[in-house]
Design an enzyme around this catalytic site. Structure first.
Site, PDB file in Angstrom:
ATOM      1  N   GLY A  28      51.844  84.007  69.331  1.00  0.00           N
ATOM      2  CA  GLY A  28      52.652  84.082  70.548  1.00  0.00           C
ATOM      3  C   GLY A  28      51.817  84.323  71.790  1.00  0.00           C
ATOM      4  O   GLY A  28      52.284  84.925  72.754  1.00  0.00           O
ATOM      5  N   ILE A  29      50.590  83.831  71.791  1.00  0.00           N
ATOM      6  CA  ILE A  29      49.678  84.101  72.903  1.00  0.00           C
ATOM      7  C   ILE A  29      50.120  83.449  74.205  1.00  0.00           C
ATOM      8  O   ILE A  29      49.753  83.888  75.286  1.00  0.00           O
ATOM      9  CB  ILE A  29      48.235  83.665  72.546  1.00  0.00           C
ATOM     10  CG1 ILE A  29      47.224  84.248  73.548  1.00  0.00           C
ATOM     11  CG2 ILE A  29      48.124  82.135  72.466  1.00  0.00           C
ATOM     12  CD1 ILE A  29      45.777  84.032  73.154  1.00  0.00           C
ATOM     13  N   SER A  60      62.732  84.639  70.709  1.00  0.00           N
ATOM     14  CA  SER A  60      62.965  85.968  71.281  1.00  0.00           C
ATOM     15  C   SER A  60      64.149  86.069  72.226  1.00  0.00           C
ATOM     16  O   SER A  60      64.355  87.116  72.829  1.00  0.00           O
ATOM     17  CB  SER A  60      61.696  86.428  72.019  1.00  0.00           C
ATOM     18  OG  SER A  60      61.367  85.511  73.044  1.00  0.00           O
ATOM     19  N   SER A 103      61.619  95.581  68.094  1.00  0.00           N
ATOM     20  CA  SER A 103      62.429  95.472  69.305  1.00  0.00           C
ATOM     21  C   SER A 103      63.514  96.534  69.368  1.00  0.00           C
ATOM     22  O   SER A 103      64.083  96.923  68.336  1.00  0.00           O
ATOM     23  CB  SER A 103      63.080  94.090  69.361  1.00  0.00           C
ATOM     24  OG  SER A 103      64.071  94.015  70.372  1.00  0.00           O
ATOM     25  N   GLU A 140      66.350  95.941  70.256  1.00  0.00           N
ATOM     26  CA  GLU A 140      67.581  95.285  69.812  1.00  0.00           C
ATOM     27  C   GLU A 140      67.921  95.659  68.369  1.00  0.00           C
ATOM     28  O   GLU A 140      69.061  95.458  67.935  1.00  0.00           O
ATOM     29  CB  GLU A 140      67.454  93.772  69.943  1.00  0.00           C
ATOM     30  CG  GLU A 140      67.490  93.261  71.372  1.00  0.00           C
ATOM     31  CD  GLU A 140      68.886  93.324  71.996  1.00  0.00           C
ATOM     32  OE1 GLU A 140      69.882  93.289  71.235  1.00  0.00           O
ATOM     33  OE2 GLU A 140      68.981  93.404  73.229  1.00  0.00           O
ATOM     34  N   TYR A 172      68.981  87.929  66.257  1.00  0.00           N
ATOM     35  CA  TYR A 172      67.635  88.331  66.663  1.00  0.00           C
ATOM     36  C   TYR A 172      67.348  89.763  66.226  1.00  0.00           C
ATOM     37  O   TYR A 172      66.311  90.051  65.614  1.00  0.00           O
ATOM     38  CB  TYR A 172      67.484  88.202  68.181  1.00  0.00           C
ATOM     39  CG  TYR A 172      66.209  88.803  68.725  1.00  0.00           C
ATOM     40  CD1 TYR A 172      64.997  88.129  68.602  1.00  0.00           C
ATOM     41  CD2 TYR A 172      66.215  90.049  69.350  1.00  0.00           C
ATOM     42  CE1 TYR A 172      63.817  88.689  69.090  1.00  0.00           C
ATOM     43  CE2 TYR A 172      65.048  90.610  69.840  1.00  0.00           C
ATOM     44  CZ  TYR A 172      63.856  89.932  69.708  1.00  0.00           C
ATOM     45  OH  TYR A 172      62.697  90.490  70.186  1.00  0.00           O
TER      46      TYR A 172
END
Length: 336
Positions: free
Chosen positions: A8-9, A89, A130, A132, A153
């Site tokens: 995820g860079i 995401s 997260s 979430e 998610y």
């Protein structure tokens, strides 16, 4: 020279983390997906000509659904630290793509953990968990708060959290969960509510947009500044032992608060421009996420500096500059 591998860079956090690790003197490797269009805008300023000796940033094509590629890369790179940030995401989108979200956000963590176990067992692993995951659990939320996810998610992140803990306990791996609450920046994607707000405020100020359509303005969140949060990621992997940490400011604000601060920072009354659209509401809402960062502060020394209202102003002014100058790139002075 230490070596880091970032999935995820090209995302918000990945770009800041790569920048920070290069600042710290690391050799950085990043995983990017092959696409017919360039998707490296957030890290273009870090690009180094591959033909020049001494380059410290290397990008590799791959995908989180391809376990063999992950295993091959880790066997070749043998990184000291692995930061797993890649995910689908967007919480609202996860309701539309629950299976894809479960695969990319959930199972991908198992793939990379298994690759580490097989070929890179000495690597320290950071899992991007997260807030979430807490969902409907009332605030303030800390490391002992029960998980109650309210989206595909969030559920996928809970799976990844427990897989990380399982591999840590089963195989003695240095595997850490960073439970990050909402963190934003001028590099945040334009479909996320904070960036949608600040970009609209800038465009309306410049006469480029007339209206802004939003969903629930009463949701309560704990907003921090993304560059400060990636510093926390690094600090977690410098600890003597792996653990799980909540990273947050501990300060609550509503979407309406953020909206008002953003528009007021450019001299506008948001009430004249904002309209409600139910399409942006979630099927199951998360009313309030406010974190307790006591543990990460005590064990790593991490502190936040930028408040949510300062963040709204910072992002809005950056969007003003971006509208005027498309090549604008925000800058940050690193602390640690």
């Amino acid at each position: 020279m230490r070596t880091a591998f970032i999935t995820g860079i090209t995302g918000q956090d990945g770009s800041y983390l790569a920048e920070f690790l290069l600042f710290k003197g690391y050799q950085v490797h990043g995983l990017i997906r092959r696409a017919s269009t360039f998707n490296t805008r957030r890290i273009d300023h870090l690009f180094q000509d591959p033909h020049v000796d001494g380059k410290r940033l290397t990008l590799h094509y791959g995908d989180m659904s391809d376990s063999s590629r992950l295993t091959t890369l880790l066997a070749t790179i043998q990184p000291d630290e692995i930061y797993h940030l890649a995910a689908q995401s967007h919480v609202r989108v996860s309701f539309d793509e629950p299976e894809h979200t479960g695969d990319v956000t959930g199972l991908s963590t198992t793939r990379i953990l298994e690759a580490i176990r097989l070929v890179s067992s000495e690597s320290k692993f950071y899992q991007a968990s997260s807030s979430e995951m807490f969902g409907a659990s009332p605030p303030p939320q800390n490391e002992l708060t029960p998980f109650y996810p309210r989206s595909p998610y969030g559920a996928s992140k809970v799976f990844s959290y427990w897989m990380t803990r399982n591999y840590r306990e089963a195989y003695g791996m240095f595997a850490t969960n960073g439970i990050l609450f909402n963190h934003e920046s001028p590099r945040r994607g334009e479909t996320f509510v904070t960036r949608k707000i600040t970009r609209a405020a800038a465009r309306i100020k410049l006469g480029m947009q007339d209206k802004l359509f939003l969903g629930n303005l009463d949701a309560v969140r704990d907003w921090g500044y993304a560059p400060e949060y990636v510093e926390a990621m690094w600090l977690m992997l410098q600890a003597d032992e792996p653990d799980d940490f909540v990273v947050a400011t501990g300060v609550a604000a509503t979407v309406k608060d953020f909206l008002q601060a953003s528009f007021e920072s450019v001299g506008l009354d948001y009430g004249k421009y904002v309209e409600f659209d139910s399409v942006y509401e979630r099927p199951t809402e998360v009313d309030a996420l406010v974190g307790d960062p006591t543990k990460v502060q005590t064990k790593t020394g991490w502190r936040h500096e930028v408040t949510s209202m300062e963040l709204a102003t910072k992002m809005t002014h950056a969007d003003l500059e971006s509208c005027r100058n498309p090549t604008f790139n925000d800058s940050h002075v690193w602390r640690y």
